[in-house]
Scaffold this motif. Sequence first.
Motif, PDB file in Angstrom:
ATOM      1  N   LEU A  74      31.930  25.897   2.271  1.00  9.46           N
ATOM      2  CA  LEU A  74      30.697  25.855   1.494  1.00  9.46           C
ATOM      3  C   LEU A  74      30.948  25.088   0.207  1.00  9.46           C
ATOM      4  N   THR A  75      29.935  24.367  -0.252  1.00  6.54           N
ATOM      5  CA  THR A  75      29.992  23.734  -1.565  1.00  6.54           C
ATOM      6  C   THR A  75      28.704  24.057  -2.304  1.00  6.54           C
ATOM      7  N   SER A  76      28.805  24.184  -3.624  1.00  2.39           N
ATOM      8  CA  SER A  76      27.630  24.456  -4.445  1.00  2.39           C
ATOM      9  C   SER A  76      27.937  24.083  -5.883  1.00  2.39           C
ATOM     10  N   ASN A  77      26.943  23.489  -6.560  1.00  3.79           N
ATOM     11  CA  ASN A  77      27.112  23.179  -7.976  1.00  3.79           C
ATOM     12  C   ASN A  77      26.523  24.260  -8.872  1.00  3.79           C
ATOM     13  N   GLN A  78      26.062  25.368  -8.248  1.00  2.22           N
ATOM     14  CA  GLN A  78      25.621  26.521  -9.013  1.00  2.22           C
ATOM     15  C   GLN A  78      26.808  27.434  -9.310  1.00  2.22           C
ATOM     16  N   ASN A  79      26.645  28.304 -10.303  1.00  2.00           N
ATOM     17  CA  ASN A  79      27.631  29.342 -10.546  1.00  2.00           C
ATOM     18  C   ASN A  79      27.392  30.484  -9.562  1.00  2.00           C
ATOM     19  N   ILE A  80      28.325  30.656  -8.636  1.00  3.81           N
ATOM     20  CA  ILE A  80      28.204  31.667  -7.588  1.00  3.81           C
ATOM     21  C   ILE A  80      29.205  32.790  -7.855  1.00  3.81           C
ATOM     22  N   GLN A  81      28.721  34.034  -7.832  1.00  4.20           N
ATOM     23  CA  GLN A  81      29.644  35.163  -7.943  1.00  4.20           C
ATOM     24  C   GLN A  81      30.056  35.599  -6.544  1.00  4.20           C
ATOM     25  N   VAL A  82      31.350  35.650  -6.307  1.00  4.05           N
ATOM     26  CA  VAL A  82      31.920  36.048  -5.026  1.00  4.05           C
ATOM     27  C   VAL A  82      32.693  37.344  -5.235  1.00  4.05           C
ATOM     28  N   GLU A  83      32.408  38.349  -4.412  1.00  4.57           N
ATOM     29  CA  GLU A  83      33.095  39.633  -4.537  1.00  4.57           C
ATOM     30  C   GLU A  83      33.726  40.002  -3.204  1.00  4.57           C
ATOM     31  N   THR A  84      34.916  40.603  -3.256  1.00  9.25           N
ATOM     32  CA  THR A  84      35.649  40.960  -2.045  1.00  9.25           C
ATOM     33  C   THR A  84      35.581  42.463  -1.792  1.00  9.25           C
ATOM     34  N   GLU A  85      36.079  42.865  -0.622  1.00  4.87           N
ATOM     35  CA  GLU A  85      36.113  44.284  -0.271  1.00  4.87           C
ATOM     36  C   GLU A  85      36.912  45.089  -1.286  1.00  4.87           C
ATOM     37  N   ALA A  86      37.946  44.512  -1.860  1.00  7.57           N
ATOM     38  CA  ALA A  86      38.786  45.220  -2.828  1.00  7.57           C
ATOM     39  C   ALA A  86      38.135  45.324  -4.199  1.00  7.57           C
ATOM     40  N   GLY A  87      37.008  44.637  -4.408  1.00 10.12           N
ATOM     41  CA  GLY A  87      36.328  44.681  -5.692  1.00 10.12           C
ATOM     42  C   GLY A  87      36.686  43.551  -6.633  1.00 10.12           C
ATOM     43  N   ASP A  88      37.488  42.573  -6.173  1.00  7.02           N
ATOM     44  CA  ASP A  88      37.801  41.405  -6.999  1.00  7.02           C
ATOM     45  C   ASP A  88      36.576  40.493  -7.064  1.00  7.02           C
ATOM     46  N   ARG A  89      36.259  40.000  -8.261  1.00 13.24           N
ATOM     47  CA  ARG A  89      35.096  39.145  -8.459  1.00 13.24           C
ATOM     48  C   ARG A  89      35.510  37.807  -9.063  1.00 13.24           C
ATOM     49  N   TYR A  90      34.912  36.725  -8.532  1.00 13.71           N
ATOM     50  CA  TYR A  90      35.192  35.379  -9.003  1.00 13.71           C
ATOM     51  C   TYR A  90      33.863  34.673  -9.247  1.00 13.71           C
ATOM     52  N   LEU A  91      33.770  33.967 -10.360  1.00 15.70           N
ATOM     53  CA  LEU A  91      32.546  33.259 -10.710  1.00 15.70           C
ATOM     54  C   LEU A  91      32.858  31.792 -10.933  1.00 15.70           C
ATOM     55  N   GLY A  92      32.123  30.932 -10.236  1.00 18.83           N
ATOM     56  CA  GLY A  92      32.325  29.507 -10.421  1.00 18.83           C
ATOM     57  C   GLY A  92      31.614  28.722  -9.327  1.00 18.83           C
ATOM     58  N   GLN A  93      31.791  27.407  -9.353  1.00 20.22           N
ATOM     59  CA  GLN A  93      31.202  26.538  -8.347  1.00 20.22           C
ATOM     60  C   GLN A  93      32.072  26.535  -7.097  1.00 20.22           C
ATOM     61  N   LEU A  94      31.428  26.380  -5.946  1.00 23.71           N
ATOM     62  CA  LEU A  94      32.152  26.347  -4.677  1.00 23.71           C
ATOM     63  C   LEU A  94      32.516  24.906  -4.354  1.00 23.71           C
ATOM     64  N   THR A  95      33.780  24.692  -4.056  1.00 21.74           N
ATOM     65  CA  THR A  95      34.263  23.344  -3.760  1.00 21.74           C
ATOM     66  C   THR A  95      34.843  23.301  -2.359  1.00 21.74           C
ATOM     67  N   SER A  96      34.830  22.119  -1.745  1.00 19.11           N
ATOM     68  CA  SER A  96      35.370  21.972  -0.396  1.00 19.11           C
ATOM     69  C   SER A  96      36.894  22.015  -0.427  1.00 19.11           C
ATOM     70  N   GLN A  97      37.477  22.507   0.654  1.00 23.22           N
ATOM     71  CA  GLN A  97      38.936  22.532   0.787  1.00 23.22           C
ATOM     72  C   GLN A  97      39.278  22.624   2.274  1.00 23.22           C
ATOM     73  N   ASP A  98      40.541  22.387   2.598  1.00 29.40           N
ATOM     74  CA  ASP A  98      40.952  22.200   3.986  1.00 29.40           C
ATOM     75  C   ASP A  98      41.532  23.457   4.628  1.00 29.40           C
ATOM     76  N   ASP A  99      41.293  24.620   4.035  1.00 27.61           N
ATOM     77  CA  ASP A  99      41.852  25.857   4.565  1.00 27.61           C
ATOM     78  C   ASP A  99      40.761  26.614   5.305  1.00 27.61           C
ATOM     79  N   PRO A 100      40.715  26.523   6.652  1.00 22.46           N
ATOM     80  CA  PRO A 100      39.661  27.202   7.406  1.00 22.46           C
ATOM     81  C   PRO A 100      39.691  28.708   7.146  1.00 22.46           C
ATOM     82  N   GLY A 101      38.496  29.313   7.103  1.00 19.38           N
ATOM     83  CA  GLY A 101      38.406  30.748   6.888  1.00 19.38           C
ATOM     84  C   GLY A 101      38.512  31.148   5.434  1.00 19.38           C
ATOM     85  N   HIS A 102      38.410  30.182   4.508  1.00 17.13           N
ATOM     86  CA  HIS A 102      38.484  30.483   3.079  1.00 17.13           C
ATOM     87  C   HIS A 102      37.382  29.730   2.330  1.00 17.13           C
TER      88      HIS A 102
END
Length: 289
Positions: free
Chosen positions: A15-43
């Motif tokens: 996924l890619t996005s130029n918006q600020n996206i908040q991503v949260e995991t099952e463990a409760g870790d939260r990350y805020l920032g733009q989504l950039t492309s990368q070559d690691d499938p499943g991430h």
Amino acid sequence: ATDTITIDWDDVAYLTSNQNIQVETEAGDRYLGQLTSQDDPGHIAVGTGTGTVAVSTAQIVYMNPIEERGIERFDGDITAGFNFAKASEVKQAQLGLELQARTETRIFGLDVSSVTSDSQDNESSQRHSLDLTYQRLWPKRWLTGAVVRLERNDELGLDLRTSIGLGGGRNVRQTNTSTVSLVGGLQFSRENVAGDLEDEDTVEAFATLSWDWFRYDTPELDLSSDLQIIPNLTDTGRVRAEFDVSLKWEMIEDLFWQLEFYDSYDSDPVVAGAEDNDYGVITSLGWEF
């Protein structure tokens, strides 16, 4: 132009996005920032202020744009329903409004509900509530918060109950299909009751268990339940309880049908002769925005 296109999460390569996206995991870790492309499938790559973090898609439970300002921060829904039974001449009308605004570490909420019942054999009764809530999100799924609640319930002989509470708790479990949370705290309540009785001020404890199951596949479904136990610390032995279960089913985009069951219990109502239990079933239509 095309309509909404549904893609299974397991089939998303990146996924890619130029918006600020908040991503949260099952463990409760939260990350805020733009989504950039990368070559690691499943991430998913999140470009935070301290660098890019690769987050496993299997662990993601929440993704949402965090808007900078204004009305775009708000999500919500409006519901309305009307039930009529010819045999008993019972009429029931319902209106509801939910609003929520979320920042990186805070959630502000407004919940308004109004139910009016009338029948040929009984006087009309009203059940109204307004909740203003605030939550502060902490690492590892911990949270603290405050609530201001206004209630009226004719069946329980209650003209107005005003409650102000502080508490904390934790999302005990969260996945991309369900959440379980447990919250507790203390609240101050003032009850204005029917008749000539004096207002009553009390201190109460509360414990709330919430469970929410949801599905984003078409049709979207959301089954949620809340159980709140409220022992009175001033009037020892008095216990109140609130139980709500609701099912939301999306019929078409943003339009849903809702079935709700509610139950309010007071072991020792302030007004003598008032009912100690008020429950009902509500059907309504709603619109998300």
